[in-house]
Design an enzyme around this catalytic site. Structure first.
Site, mmCIF file in Angstrom:
data_model
loop_
_atom_site.group_PDB
_atom_site.id
_atom_site.type_symbol
_atom_site.label_atom_id
_atom_site.label_comp_id
_atom_site.label_asym_id
_atom_site.label_seq_id
_atom_site.Cartn_x
_atom_site.Cartn_y
_atom_site.Cartn_z
ATOM 1 N N THR A 172 0.823 -1.152 0.000
ATOM 2 C CA THR A 172 0.000 0.000 0.000
ATOM 3 C C THR A 172 0.890 1.246 0.000
ATOM 4 O O THR A 172 2.090 1.094 -0.070
ATOM 5 C CB THR A 172 -0.732 -0.255 1.324
ATOM 6 N N VAL A 201 -12.222 -5.820 4.210
ATOM 7 C CA VAL A 201 -11.558 -4.574 4.577
ATOM 8 C C VAL A 201 -10.245 -4.944 5.255
ATOM 9 O O VAL A 201 -10.210 -5.839 6.102
ATOM 10 C CB VAL A 201 -12.443 -3.728 5.523
ATOM 11 N N GLY A 202 -9.172 -4.270 4.891
ATOM 12 C CA GLY A 202 -7.866 -4.579 5.472
ATOM 13 C C GLY A 202 -7.544 -3.709 6.674
ATOM 14 O O GLY A 202 -8.424 -3.106 7.288
ATOM 15 N N ASP A 203 -6.264 -3.636 6.988
ATOM 16 C CA ASP A 203 -5.799 -2.902 8.162
ATOM 17 C C ASP A 203 -5.788 -1.386 7.979
ATOM 18 O O ASP A 203 -5.913 -0.633 8.946
ATOM 19 C CB ASP A 203 -4.355 -3.325 8.476
ATOM 20 N N GLY A 223 1.322 -4.465 4.020
ATOM 21 C CA GLY A 223 1.478 -5.908 4.107
ATOM 22 C C GLY A 223 0.123 -6.572 4.264
ATOM 23 O O GLY A 223 -0.912 -5.955 3.976
HETATM 24 N N1 ASP Z 1 -2.250 -3.698 3.967
HETATM 25 C C1 ASP Z 1 -3.084 -3.712 2.814
HETATM 26 C C2 ASP Z 1 -4.294 -4.565 3.084
HETATM 27 O O1 ASP Z 1 -4.175 -5.614 3.680
HETATM 28 C C3 ASP Z 1 -2.484 -4.238 1.576
HETATM 29 C C4 ASP Z 1 -1.067 -3.995 1.333
HETATM 30 O O2 ASP Z 1 -0.364 -3.341 2.077
HETATM 31 O O3 ASP Z 1 -0.581 -4.504 0.307
HETATM 32 O O4 ASP Z 1 -5.354 -4.223 2.623
#
Ligand code: ASP
Length: 308
Positions: A172, A201-203, A223
């Site tokens: 991200t 939904v992610g972090d 991540g």
């Molecule tokens: N952290 C983001 C998520 O899990 C994705 C990423 O960092 O690649 O949505």
């Protein structure tokens, strides 16, 4: 002390991506140096990365299992703990700016999906399609590969999938900035993990998981969001800074926590209130760029070392 650090995700350390983080830091740093706020610096630095299609945020975001662009973003002010966030939002050019509107114009923290989009229209954000042809092609290719190996049915086992297809994790984008009034702001924006399940939904928009700031420090993570949420990575890092640990050691301890518990790929950037910068990661090729007032130029770091 004014300072800024950005991350551009995991993946190729190619010229376009390196130039992207360079422009992002230069944009944010010049706002800070001219007396602008950490909030403006953070938002504008992230806008640069959202607008560059080589990053997984805004234009060029990763696509969901059903080929949609569903983005998450958050921005947080350390002095007040005010945070605005959006999740599962489509048809918006700059999700971080929409997150800022949630913080500035509502009493809420997080708006999701259709509601977030409706709010975007009310706030005057025009309808925008962030899907690029490159990402569409990658989506077709990955769908085919996964269908051939029968793994589409086993999405639950995200970590197993990522071991065989590391290209699913692009990382991200994010930024932490400290201004001349000692305000610390952290922001993060993402398209999420490639082929994520619709509705996931992610972090990134979750306070303390992907994005967090207090008056002591700020942090932004990237991540696999599931691991970052379970460990509250950015809250962990900022709490350590509050306890007197350096930004660098705090970032390393945060990643150690993931390694010792959920064992999932992640990275984190951080700033303390003196403008010291820290970053750490357990997955290859994390692109980071930073500058503070004591430095004559910015520094860019990937796994191939530092460059000026
Ligand atoms: N952290 C983001 C998520 O899990 C994705 C990423 O960092 O690649 O949505």
């Amino acid at each position: 002390m004014r300072a800024i650090v950005v991350h551009g995700g995991f993946g190729d350390l190619n010229e376009e991506r390196i130039e992207g983080v360079r422009t992002s830091v230069e944009t944010g740093f010049s706002i800070l140096i001219q007396g602008g706020s950490a909030l403006d610096a953070c938002e504008k630095a992230i806008n640069v990365l959202e607008d560059a299609p080589v990053f997984n945020a805004g234009t060029g975001s990763a696509l969901t299992l059903d080929g949609q662009c569903a983005m998450d973003a958050a921005i947080m002010k350390g002095s007040t703990l005010n945070i605005g966030a959006v999740a599962d939002v489509r048809n918006v050019k700059n999700p971080i700016s929409l997150a800022r509107k949630v913080m500035d114009e509502t009493d809420h923290v997080l708006l999701v999906g259709k509601g977030a989009e409706e709010f975007a229209r009310i706030m005057g954000f025009p309808k925008y399609d962030p899907v690029t042809e490159d990402q569409r092609q990658k989506w077709r290719h990955l769908r085919e590969k996964l269908a051939q190996s029968g793994q589409i049915k086993h999405w639950k086992k995200l970590s197993r999938l990522l071991r065989s297809h590391p290209e699913l994790l692009q990382g991200t984008v994010g930024c932490v900035a400290l201004d001349g009034s000692n305000e610390i702001v952290a922001g993060t924006s993402t398209g999420g993990v490639f082929l994520k399940l619709f509705g996931r939904v992610g972090d990134t928009p979750i306070p303390g998981a992907g994005t967090y700031a207090t008056k002591y420090g700020g942090a932004s993570a990237l991540g696999i969001g599931e691991g970052i949420m379970k460990t509250l990575l950015t809250k962990t890092v900022v709490d350590l800074i509050r306890n007197g640990i350096s930004a660098q050691k705090a970032a390393e301890a945060g990643i150690d926590l993931l390694d010792n518990t959920v064992k999932l790929a992640a990275g984190v950037i951080a700033i303390d209130r003196k403008g010291n910068i820290g970053f750490a990661h357990n997955y290859e090729n994390m692109l980071v760029a930073f500058r503070n007032e004591n430095m004559n130029d910015l520094i860019i770091s990937g796994d191939e070392g530092y460059s000026k």
